[in-house]
Design a protein around this motif. Structure first.
Motif, short mmCIF file in Angstrom:
data_model
loop_
_atom_site.label_atom_id
_atom_site.label_comp_id
_atom_site.label_asym_id
_atom_site.label_seq_id
_atom_site.Cartn_x
_atom_site.Cartn_y
_atom_site.Cartn_z
N LEU A 34 0.24 -8.49 -4.75
CA LEU A 34 0.05 -7.80 -3.52
C LEU A 34 0.22 -9.03 -2.45
O LEU A 34 0.53 -8.67 -1.27
N ALA A 35 -0.08 -10.26 -2.63
CA ALA A 35 0.26 -11.24 -1.97
C ALA A 35 1.86 -11.32 -1.58
O ALA A 35 2.34 -11.73 -0.55
N ILE A 36 2.50 -11.09 -2.78
CA ILE A 36 3.95 -11.07 -2.37
C ILE A 36 4.42 -10.16 -1.83
O ILE A 36 5.36 -10.21 -1.01
N VAL A 37 3.67 -8.98 -2.02
CA VAL A 37 4.14 -7.71 -1.08
C VAL A 37 4.09 -8.20 0.42
O VAL A 37 4.98 -7.97 1.12
N ALA A 38 2.98 -8.53 0.68
CA ALA A 38 2.67 -9.09 2.18
C ALA A 38 3.34 -10.15 2.69
O ALA A 38 3.98 -9.85 3.85
N ALA A 39 3.83 -10.96 1.76
CA ALA A 39 4.69 -12.10 2.14
C ALA A 39 6.41 -11.40 2.59
O ALA A 39 6.83 -12.05 3.38
N ALA A 40 6.53 -10.44 1.66
CA ALA A 40 7.93 -9.90 1.91
C ALA A 40 7.82 -8.97 3.41
O ALA A 40 9.02 -8.33 3.61
N GLY A 41 6.78 -8.94 3.88
CA GLY A 41 6.79 -7.91 5.13
C GLY A 41 6.86 -6.34 4.83
O GLY A 41 7.18 -5.73 5.63
N ARG A 42 6.31 -6.28 3.69
CA ARG A 42 6.14 -4.67 3.12
C ARG A 42 4.85 -4.13 3.64
O ARG A 42 3.84 -4.77 3.78
N THR A 43 5.00 -2.94 4.24
CA THR A 43 3.83 -2.16 4.70
C THR A 43 3.36 -1.10 3.59
O THR A 43 4.10 -0.09 3.23
N PRO A 44 2.31 -1.33 2.97
CA PRO A 44 2.01 -0.16 2.00
C PRO A 44 1.74 1.16 2.33
O PRO A 44 1.06 1.43 3.58
N VAL A 45 2.23 2.34 1.83
CA VAL A 45 2.01 3.65 2.01
C VAL A 45 1.76 4.32 0.70
O VAL A 45 2.24 3.92 -0.16
N THR A 46 0.90 5.54 0.75
CA THR A 46 0.98 6.29 -0.53
C THR A 46 2.12 7.10 -0.50
O THR A 46 3.07 7.29 0.38
N VAL A 47 2.23 7.68 -1.76
CA VAL A 47 3.37 8.41 -2.15
C VAL A 47 3.59 9.71 -1.19
O VAL A 47 4.84 9.83 -0.66
N VAL A 224 10.46 -6.47 -4.40
CA VAL A 224 9.98 -6.31 -2.98
C VAL A 224 11.06 -6.63 -1.82
O VAL A 224 10.85 -6.05 -0.77
N ASN A 225 11.72 -7.32 -2.33
CA ASN A 225 13.00 -7.83 -1.44
C ASN A 225 14.18 -6.88 -1.72
O ASN A 225 15.43 -7.37 -1.20
N GLY A 226 14.21 -6.11 -2.36
CA GLY A 226 15.42 -5.11 -2.65
C GLY A 226 16.28 -5.38 -3.63
O GLY A 226 17.30 -4.84 -3.74
N SER A 227 15.71 -6.49 -4.43
CA SER A 227 16.88 -6.91 -5.79
C SER A 227 16.58 -6.12 -6.86
O SER A 227 15.90 -6.48 -7.76
N ALA A 228 16.90 -4.73 -7.19
CA ALA A 228 16.77 -4.05 -8.27
C ALA A 228 17.70 -2.75 -8.07
O ALA A 228 18.26 -2.29 -7.05
N PRO A 229 18.09 -2.23 -9.12
CA PRO A 229 18.84 -0.86 -9.30
C PRO A 229 18.14 0.06 -8.14
O PRO A 229 16.95 -0.08 -8.00
#
Length: 259
Positions: A34-47, A224-229
């Protein structure tokens, strides 16, 4: 918008049974992720917030991320929830309604109904995950319909919340199962696919990335930085072949039990 990471967690217990151990991470891992998520500038939302945003029914941040938990292990409340609260994350918790107040097939302690209500009170979304966690695409139509509909009915009645989203047990679905989910009144459903959610996803087959015991921090950072299929088609020839094989195995097992 580029691919959206929808992270899939299960259990956080250090004493997890072999049934779920490969999909178990530590509390420290979740906190780092979750720290990595925050550092990547991602904002959590529910489904459901993701669904509403993509369908034009609500706002969506520029860089969303979704954190989900499947099954309803007791440590989702006792271990995960305090970390989520500290990190400002509202998750989507998919509950197997028949497991609540009991144990998993491996003997792991599951949430009871009062604990599930505590997750609601803390601001987490509750989703359906069937009644008994069976492979829905191998069941008869009446059996699959019961698993999908009864799960939603039980959760809504006992927790007094709208249940808008569903997650397919084991990630397995089929056109027929997805139609049952839609007709049961859900707005969306999550598959697995181990891919970012993208334009090829339908609202009843949202791609997720499974966080297992072997997933490294670097992998989470890449995701979280978008590097995945990015999620693809649901019904490939290999998918249909694997479904047929699993159905035959179930038939063989049932025949062996009767002999």
């Amino acid at each position: 918008m580029t691919g959206i990471p929808v992270l899939l967690y299960h259990c956080l217990s250090p004493d997890a049974s072999s049934w779920i151990a490969p999909f178990t991470v530590t509390a420290q891992c979740l906190d780092r992720h979750l720290a990595i998520v925050a550092a990547a500038g991602r904002t959590p939302v529910t489904v459901s917030e993701l669904h509403d945003g993509l369908s034009g029914r609500g706002p969506l941040p520029a860089r969303p991320v979704v954190v989900t938990f499947d099954d309803g292990f007791a440590d989702t409340l006792t271990v995960a929830a305090p970390i989520l609260r500290r990190r400002g994350v509202a998750g989507t918790i998919y509950l197997t309604s028949g497991f609540l107040g009991g144990v998993s097939p491996g003997g792991d302690r599951m949430l009871d109904w009062a604990q599930a209500r505590e997750l609601v009170d803390q601001g987490h979304e509750i989703g359906g995950h069937s009644v008994s966690h069976r492979q829905l695409d191998t069941l008869s139509r009446p059996e699959a319909r019961h698993e999908v509909r009864a799960s939603r009915e039980q959760l809504q009645e006992r927790l007094d919340v709208p249940v808008r989203s569903f997650a397919y047990p084991h990630g397995y679905s089929s056109p027929r199962v997805r139609r049952e989910v839609m007709e049961a009144g859900y707005d969306s459903a999550c598959s697995v696919k181990n891919a970012l959610s993208g334009p090829r996803d339908t609202r009843f087959s949202i791609s997720r990335l499974t966080v297992t015991a072997g997933v490294s921090d670097d992998t989470i950072r890449a995701w979280v930085n978008g590097s995945a299929p990015t999620g693809g088609r649901d019904e490939r020839l290999l998918t249909r072949g694997w479904r047929a094989y699993r159905r035959l195995r179930l038939v063989a097992t049932a025949s062996g039990d009767r002999s």
